[in-house]
Design an enzyme around this catalytic site. Structure first.
Site, PDB file in Angstrom:
ATOM      1  N   LYS A 162       0.861  -1.189   0.000  1.00  0.00           N
ATOM      2  CA  LYS A 162       0.000   0.000   0.000  1.00  0.00           C
ATOM      3  C   LYS A 162       0.898   1.241   0.000  1.00  0.00           C
ATOM      4  O   LYS A 162       1.767   1.384   0.866  1.00  0.00           O
ATOM      5  CB  LYS A 162      -0.892   0.014   1.243  1.00  0.00           C
ATOM      6  CG  LYS A 162      -2.043  -0.972   1.164  1.00  0.00           C
ATOM      7  CD  LYS A 162      -2.853  -0.972   2.445  1.00  0.00           C
ATOM      8  CE  LYS A 162      -3.625   0.310   2.662  1.00  0.00           C
ATOM      9  NZ  LYS A 162      -4.298   0.318   3.985  1.00  0.00           N
TER      10      LYS A 162
HETATM   11  O1  G3P Z   1      -7.890   1.487   5.127  1.00  0.00           O
HETATM   12  C1  G3P Z   1      -7.945   2.856   5.379  1.00  0.00           C
HETATM   13  C2  G3P Z   1      -8.113   3.080   6.770  1.00  0.00           C
HETATM   14  O2  G3P Z   1      -7.327   2.246   7.495  1.00  0.00           O
HETATM   15  C3  G3P Z   1      -8.280   4.426   7.341  1.00  0.00           C
HETATM   16  O3  G3P Z   1      -9.338   4.221   8.170  1.00  0.00           O
HETATM   17  O4  G3P Z   1     -10.812   4.454  10.056  1.00  0.00           O
HETATM   18  O5  G3P Z   1      -8.474   5.325  10.196  1.00  0.00           O
HETATM   19  O6  G3P Z   1     -10.158   6.476   8.761  1.00  0.00           O
HETATM   20  P1  G3P Z   1      -9.698   5.194   9.359  1.00  0.00           P
END
Ligand code: G3P
Length: 229
Positions: free
Chosen positions: A86
């Site tokens: 990623k």
């Molecule tokens: O996969 C993207 C993610 O991990 C970000 O998520 O919940 O931290 O906004 P969040």
């Protein structure tokens, strides 16, 4: 539809892969820090649990091209050639995506995407998945459904057929639902959101009703008598 779990928690991974039709696991540095474990050991354990046939997407930490390549090489050497690196969509990130795709045909997920043009550029550079952040977008007033629809449209116009939209950063079912309806064929969600996707109180009360009716009539909670079957 491709469902992935956005977690590095071993218990959550085991439970979700046991119960749900999961295609893989995604992690980012913040998710990994929550486990307070050595990165190599933790990701090796995750790979062992999910097996070679499921997808593992894990994020680099580097900000420069050279270090991104080194980290991606470490990831594939450690967790398998099929592991997705990623990479956030920055200029250095795009250079790394181009290099890794065309030199090694590496699996790449372009991440931390907030605009359709970022997604288009990452796909053109060679990313297999582009991950628009839904909840983080909504937190700052971006209409994430429009972002996803516009990415779909840009992929049509740009004749991009080998890159999937991986909806990410969800906090509720509505966000997931609208993201899929807008055209994302894959999503990654936390274990909490995954469970919420199938929860409905009327399902629970319906089941309770079936069991109570059966018990009142047959004086048992079993469908058949094992001794006479
Ligand atoms: O996969 C993207 C993610 O991990 C970000 O998520 O919940 O931290 O906004 P969040």
């Amino acid at each position: 539809m491709i469902y992935m779990l956005d977690s590095a928690n071993i218990e959550e991974i085991k439970k979700s892969f046991d119960l749900f039709p999961m295609a893989g696991v995604t992690t980012n540095p913040t998710i990994v820090t929550k486990e307070k474990r050595d990165y190599y050991e933790l990701l090796s354990e995750i790979r062992k649990i999910i097996g070679k046939e499921k997808m593992l997407h894990t994020q680099i930490l580097a900000e420069t091209f050279e270090e991104m390549i080194e980290e991606s090489n470490f990831i594939t050497k450690s967790f398998g050639e099929d592991t997705y690196t990623k990479i956030p969509v920055t200029a250095e990130g795009l250079k790394a995506i181009k290099y890794l795709k065309y030199k090694y045909n590496r699996n790449i997920t372009a991440t931390a995407i907030f605009s359709p043009q970022q997604a288009l550029m990452a796909a053109e550079a060679g990313a297999d998945y582009v991950a628009p952040y839904v909840n983080r977008s909504e937190n700052i007033g971006i209409d994430s459904t429009s972002t996803i629809s516009e990415i779909c449209r840009l992929f049509e116009v740009g004749e991009i057929s080998n890159c999937k939209i991986l909806g990410a950063s969800f906090k509720n079912v509505k966000q997931v639902h609208e993201t899929i309806l807008a055209g994302a064929k894959s999503i990654t969600v936390s274990y909490e959101t995954l469970k919420q996707l199938i929860y409905h109180p009327l399902t629970d009360t319906s089941i309770e009703g079936f069991i109570n009716d059966w018990e009142k009539t047959y004086n048992t909670r079993k469908l058949y008598n094992k001794t006479t079957a």
